[in-house]
Design a protein around this motif. Structure first.
Motif, PDB file in Angstrom:
ATOM      1  N   LEU A  16      94.803  42.523  39.476  1.00 30.00           N
ATOM      2  CA  LEU A  16      94.904  42.167  38.058  1.00 30.00           C
ATOM      3  C   LEU A  16      95.155  43.409  37.203  1.00 30.00           C
ATOM      4  O   LEU A  16      95.968  43.384  36.276  1.00 30.00           O
ATOM      5  CB  LEU A  16      93.637  41.458  37.587  1.00 30.00           C
ATOM      6  N   ASN A  20      98.454  44.183  35.027  1.00 30.96           N
ATOM      7  CA  ASN A  20      98.355  44.509  33.609  1.00 30.96           C
ATOM      8  C   ASN A  20      99.015  45.847  33.283  1.00 30.96           C
ATOM      9  O   ASN A  20      99.526  46.033  32.179  1.00 30.96           O
ATOM     10  CB  ASN A  20      96.902  44.508  33.149  1.00 30.96           C
ATOM     11  N   LEU A  26      97.254  41.578  29.233  1.00 29.85           N
ATOM     12  CA  LEU A  26      95.873  41.110  29.355  1.00 29.85           C
ATOM     13  C   LEU A  26      94.974  42.095  28.622  1.00 29.85           C
ATOM     14  O   LEU A  26      94.811  43.234  29.034  1.00 29.85           O
ATOM     15  CB  LEU A  26      95.477  41.000  30.833  1.00 29.85           C
ATOM     16  N   SER A  27      94.400  41.658  27.512  1.00 33.40           N
ATOM     17  CA  SER A  27      93.596  42.557  26.681  1.00 33.40           C
ATOM     18  C   SER A  27      92.314  42.992  27.370  1.00 33.40           C
ATOM     19  O   SER A  27      91.913  44.145  27.300  1.00 33.40           O
ATOM     20  CB  SER A  27      93.250  41.882  25.362  1.00 33.40           C
ATOM     21  N   ILE A  29      90.046  42.435  31.095  1.00 28.13           N
ATOM     22  CA  ILE A  29      89.835  41.901  32.444  1.00 28.13           C
ATOM     23  C   ILE A  29      88.445  42.364  32.838  1.00 28.13           C
ATOM     24  O   ILE A  29      88.228  43.540  33.108  1.00 28.13           O
ATOM     25  CB  ILE A  29      90.855  42.433  33.460  1.00 28.13           C
ATOM     26  N   ILE A  38      89.196  36.855  31.443  1.00 25.57           N
ATOM     27  CA  ILE A  38      90.469  37.456  31.075  1.00 25.57           C
ATOM     28  C   ILE A  38      90.801  36.988  29.669  1.00 25.57           C
ATOM     29  O   ILE A  38      90.820  35.793  29.402  1.00 25.57           O
ATOM     30  CB  ILE A  38      91.587  37.056  32.054  1.00 25.57           C
ATOM     31  N   THR A  40      93.529  37.349  26.397  1.00 23.90           N
ATOM     32  CA  THR A  40      94.861  37.763  25.975  1.00 23.90           C
ATOM     33  C   THR A  40      95.182  37.071  24.662  1.00 23.90           C
ATOM     34  O   THR A  40      94.482  36.141  24.253  1.00 23.90           O
ATOM     35  CB  THR A  40      95.910  37.431  27.056  1.00 23.90           C
ATOM     36  N   ASP A  44     101.012  36.699  23.925  1.00 18.79           N
ATOM     37  CA  ASP A  44     101.133  37.187  25.299  1.00 18.79           C
ATOM     38  C   ASP A  44     100.982  36.061  26.302  1.00 18.79           C
ATOM     39  O   ASP A  44     101.650  36.045  27.342  1.00 18.79           O
ATOM     40  CB  ASP A  44     100.114  38.289  25.569  1.00 18.79           C
ATOM     41  N   LEU A  45     100.118  35.095  26.005  1.00 20.24           N
ATOM     42  CA  LEU A  45      99.947  33.946  26.891  1.00 20.24           C
ATOM     43  C   LEU A  45     101.243  33.156  27.000  1.00 20.24           C
ATOM     44  O   LEU A  45     101.659  32.764  28.090  1.00 20.24           O
ATOM     45  CB  LEU A  45      98.814  33.048  26.380  1.00 20.24           C
ATOM     46  N   LEU A  48     103.519  35.279  29.190  1.00 15.37           N
ATOM     47  CA  LEU A  48     103.101  35.269  30.591  1.00 15.37           C
ATOM     48  C   LEU A  48     103.411  33.948  31.283  1.00 15.37           C
ATOM     49  O   LEU A  48     103.636  33.909  32.492  1.00 15.37           O
ATOM     50  CB  LEU A  48     101.597  35.532  30.702  1.00 15.37           C
ATOM     51  N   VAL A  57     101.121  35.642  36.412  1.00 20.64           N
ATOM     52  CA  VAL A  57      99.984  36.188  37.166  1.00 20.64           C
ATOM     53  C   VAL A  57      99.957  35.566  38.555  1.00 20.64           C
ATOM     54  O   VAL A  57      99.816  36.265  39.563  1.00 20.64           O
ATOM     55  CB  VAL A  57      98.643  35.956  36.434  1.00 20.64           C
TER      56      VAL A  57
END
Length: 94
Positions: A16, A20, A26-27, A29, A38, A40, A44-45, A48, A57
């Motif tokens: 992970l 990242n 991912l802000s 983890i 996790i 985010t 960003d989601l 992703l 991911v």
């Protein structure tokens, strides 16, 4: 068994973090006892997941050569199933 689980968690955490490093999406983890938190952003989601049509991911973990990481694939399948929810979800190990 416990040793294998611990190794799997460490390897998953490492994967992970490596993911990242590439994506910078991912802000947070944070490894917990039996899961990961996790965090985010919504933007960003969306990136992703390609607007919730896939999960980069999961793709990254599936492409990873380490077989122990593949044991955790189902963990991320659950995350993907809940991506559209706005509240944090807590998962336990499968």
């Amino acid at each position: 068994m416990l040793y294998q689980t611990l190794i799997s968690q460490v390897l998953l955490h490492k994967a992970l973090l490596e993911f990242n490093e590439k994506e910078k999406a991912l802000s947070v983890i944070q490894r917990k006892l039996a899961n990961f938190d996790i965090i985010t952003s919504q933007a960003d989601l969306r990136k992703l997941t390609n607007e919730f049509t896939g999960c980069s991911v999961l793709k990254y973990l599936n492409e990873t050569k380490n077989s122990l990481l593949l044991l955790w694939r189902e963990f991320f399948v659950r995350i993907y199933q809940h991506l559209k929810l706005t509240q944090p979800i807590r998962f336990t190990k499968i």
